[in-house]
Scaffold this active site. Structure first.
Site, PDB file in Angstrom:
ATOM      1  N   TYR A 139      -4.281 -41.763 -13.489  1.00  0.00           N
ATOM      2  CA  TYR A 139      -3.911 -42.935 -12.689  1.00  0.00           C
ATOM      3  C   TYR A 139      -5.152 -43.817 -12.470  1.00  0.00           C
ATOM      4  O   TYR A 139      -6.231 -43.301 -12.170  1.00  0.00           O
ATOM      5  CB  TYR A 139      -3.312 -42.451 -11.359  1.00  0.00           C
ATOM      6  CG  TYR A 139      -3.163 -43.544 -10.341  1.00  0.00           C
ATOM      7  CD1 TYR A 139      -2.371 -44.661 -10.603  1.00  0.00           C
ATOM      8  CD2 TYR A 139      -3.826 -43.488  -9.122  1.00  0.00           C
ATOM      9  CE1 TYR A 139      -2.254 -45.682  -9.675  1.00  0.00           C
ATOM     10  CE2 TYR A 139      -3.702 -44.497  -8.189  1.00  0.00           C
ATOM     11  CZ  TYR A 139      -2.911 -45.595  -8.469  1.00  0.00           C
ATOM     12  OH  TYR A 139      -2.799 -46.600  -7.557  1.00  0.00           O
ATOM     13  N   LYS A 145       5.660 -41.250  -3.793  1.00  0.00           N
ATOM     14  CA  LYS A 145       6.528 -41.326  -4.973  1.00  0.00           C
ATOM     15  C   LYS A 145       7.777 -40.455  -4.793  1.00  0.00           C
ATOM     16  O   LYS A 145       8.490 -40.614  -3.839  1.00  0.00           O
ATOM     17  CB  LYS A 145       5.706 -40.976  -6.203  1.00  0.00           C
ATOM     18  CG  LYS A 145       4.350 -41.698  -6.251  1.00  0.00           C
ATOM     19  CD  LYS A 145       4.524 -43.175  -6.437  1.00  0.00           C
ATOM     20  CE  LYS A 145       3.329 -44.064  -6.141  1.00  0.00           C
ATOM     21  NZ  LYS A 145       1.994 -43.616  -6.213  1.00  0.00           N
ATOM     22  N   ASP A 194      -2.766 -33.135 -10.425  1.00  0.00           N
ATOM     23  CA  ASP A 194      -1.963 -34.170  -9.773  1.00  0.00           C
ATOM     24  C   ASP A 194      -0.527 -33.983 -10.255  1.00  0.00           C
ATOM     25  O   ASP A 194      -0.208 -34.223 -11.415  1.00  0.00           O
ATOM     26  CB  ASP A 194      -2.515 -35.553 -10.159  1.00  0.00           C
ATOM     27  CG  ASP A 194      -1.846 -36.685  -9.392  1.00  0.00           C
ATOM     28  OD1 ASP A 194      -0.650 -36.549  -9.058  1.00  0.00           O
ATOM     29  OD2 ASP A 194      -2.508 -37.707  -9.155  1.00  0.00           O
ATOM     30  N   ARG A 216      -5.482 -36.224  15.493  1.00  0.00           N
ATOM     31  CA  ARG A 216      -6.114 -36.273  14.171  1.00  0.00           C
ATOM     32  C   ARG A 216      -6.242 -34.856  13.620  1.00  0.00           C
ATOM     33  O   ARG A 216      -6.003 -34.598  12.455  1.00  0.00           O
ATOM     34  CB  ARG A 216      -7.502 -36.960  14.247  1.00  0.00           C
ATOM     35  CG  ARG A 216      -8.335 -36.765  12.984  1.00  0.00           C
ATOM     36  CD  ARG A 216      -9.432 -37.810  12.811  1.00  0.00           C
ATOM     37  NE  ARG A 216     -10.174 -38.115  14.009  1.00  0.00           N
ATOM     38  CZ  ARG A 216     -11.077 -37.296  14.589  1.00  0.00           C
ATOM     39  NH1 ARG A 216     -11.340 -36.107  14.069  1.00  0.00           N
ATOM     40  NH2 ARG A 216     -11.698 -37.665  15.690  1.00  0.00           N
TER      41      ARG A 216
END
Ligand SMILES: Cc1ncc(COP(=O)(O)O)c(C=O)c1O
Length: 379
Positions: free
Chosen positions: A98, A195, A170, A46
């Protein structure tokens, strides 16, 4: 180095033991330590994983940041960055962001005592007016999803700096190939790597790239403490996708421009939103702060029924959420990606029942246009 060279080589060192040219997928949860108190740079997966680290190094170079951190999704990256604000702080956000970002801020963080001002960031003066003494950061999306409006990153960065606030951009739609917000004055770039960066519609992920080590230290602390890490396999997929980012983006954009031009000639379409069109209100700004216009286009067919007919008639373009894959994806923002925004607000923003969004892929553009032409005939 040039963009393509960095995309292929940054972080992608040949593996030390075998010389493997492709960074291996280190599918492990932990690492054996040679003795108590001594390890080889990795303790627990992690906290750190060599495959994820390679991607983080690659993204830091591509975005010109000090360091990067990768997360399980774009929303996980945005959530980690949002922890820069604490109860009593104020955040200014693009009103046309978004839907998931709007939902995170308005439904979760607002309940934890962070105040949000959603403003039209196309006009930098709206940001100036919204700034308060306790504004911690300004969250921008440019171009925005799905209205393809831009905001002036250097102008807004100057306003934020004067008010002691950070700027988060973003950069999912443009990618570092077309736009580098950190070079334009931003402090942190976030991505949905789902994306264009991954580009093949086969992984969900996110990234936060910081301009300074100090900011990265906090984002890295949150990455480990909250734990929404990108898996080794997904890290490898994104690393692999990025190697062809430059050639994909060139083709995405060439196809995007051609599809946008075609759509503007169609009488059934009321409006086409694409920054590459000369009549886009921020076409000049796009030319200034972006190296290309990308492949995201929205267009308005005037009604839900008309949009439904087109979406029901496309054969090559796939009806689905998401964007940025090699295949052309077409969607209906009002009922899909932006359903979490209240209807009145959606209509005010232009996310009307007739709005259709297309993420133009890298297929042969003549086939895409032929498909849209036959689908428009059904409207
Ligand atoms: C601009 C933008 N930012 C962030 C996200 C969220 O990313 P993810 O779906 O990987 O969580 C999306 C998803 O569509 C997006 O379009």
């Amino acid at each position: 180095m040039g963009f393509s060279t960095d995309a292929i080589h940054a972080g992608n060192e040949p593996e030390a033991t075998t010389g493997a040219v492709s960074v291996p997928i280190f599918q492990t949860s932990t690492y054996v330590q040679p003795e108590l108190g001594r390890h080889k740079g990795y303790e627990y997966a992690r906290t750190g994983n060599p495959t994820r680290r390679a991607l983080e190094e690659n993204l830091a170079v591509l975005e010109r940041g000090a360091a990067a951190r990768c997360f399980a999704s774009g929303m996980a990256a945005i959530s980690a960055v949002a922890t820069l604000a604490k109860a009593g702080d104020h955040v200014v956000v693009s009103d046309n962001t978004y839907g998931g970002t709007f939902r995170l801020y308005s439904k979760i963080l607002a309940h934890m005592g962070v105040e949000f001002a959603f403003v039209d960031t196309r006009d930098s003066r709206n940001v100036e007016r919204a700034m308060r003494k306790n504004t911690r950061f300004v969250h921008l999306e440019t171009p925005t999803n799905p209205m393809m409006s831009l905001c002036d990153i250097p102008a807004i960065a100057a306003i934020a700096k004067a008010g002691g606030a950070l700027v988060v951009v973003d950069n999912t739609f443009a990618t570092p190939y077309f736009q580098r917000p950190l070079e334009l004055g931003a402090d942190i770039v976030v991505h949905s790597t789902t994306k264009f960066l991954n580009g093949h519609s086969d992984s969900v992920g996110g990234a936060a790239i910081s301009k300074t080590q100090e900011l990265d230290e906090w984002i890295g602390f949150v990455q480990n403490a909250a734990g929404a890490i990108l898996s080794p396999f997904d890290s490898w997929l994104v690393l692999r996708g990025i190697k062809t980012l430059a050639v994909r983006m060139e083709r995405h954009e060439a196809n995007g421009r051609a599809v946008a031009r075609f759509l503007t000639t169609q009488p059934k379409i009321r409006k086409v939103y694409y920054p590459g069109l000369p009549d886009h209100p921020q076409h000049a700004l796009a030319g200034k702060q972006m190296r290309g216009f990308g492949a995201m286009i929205s267009f308005d067919l005037g009604s839900y029924e008309a949009a439904g007919r087109l979406l029901g008639a496309v054969r090559l373009c796939s009806l689905g959420e998401s964007l940025g894959g090699v295949e052309t994806l077409i969607s209906h923002p009002a009922t899909m990606t932006h359903a979490s925004i209240p209807e009145a607000e959606r209509n005010r923003l232009g996310v009307t029942p007739g709005l259709v969004r297309i993420s133009v892929g890298i297929e042969d553009v003549a086939d895409l246009i032929a498909d849209l032409e036959q689908a428009l005939a059904a409207v």
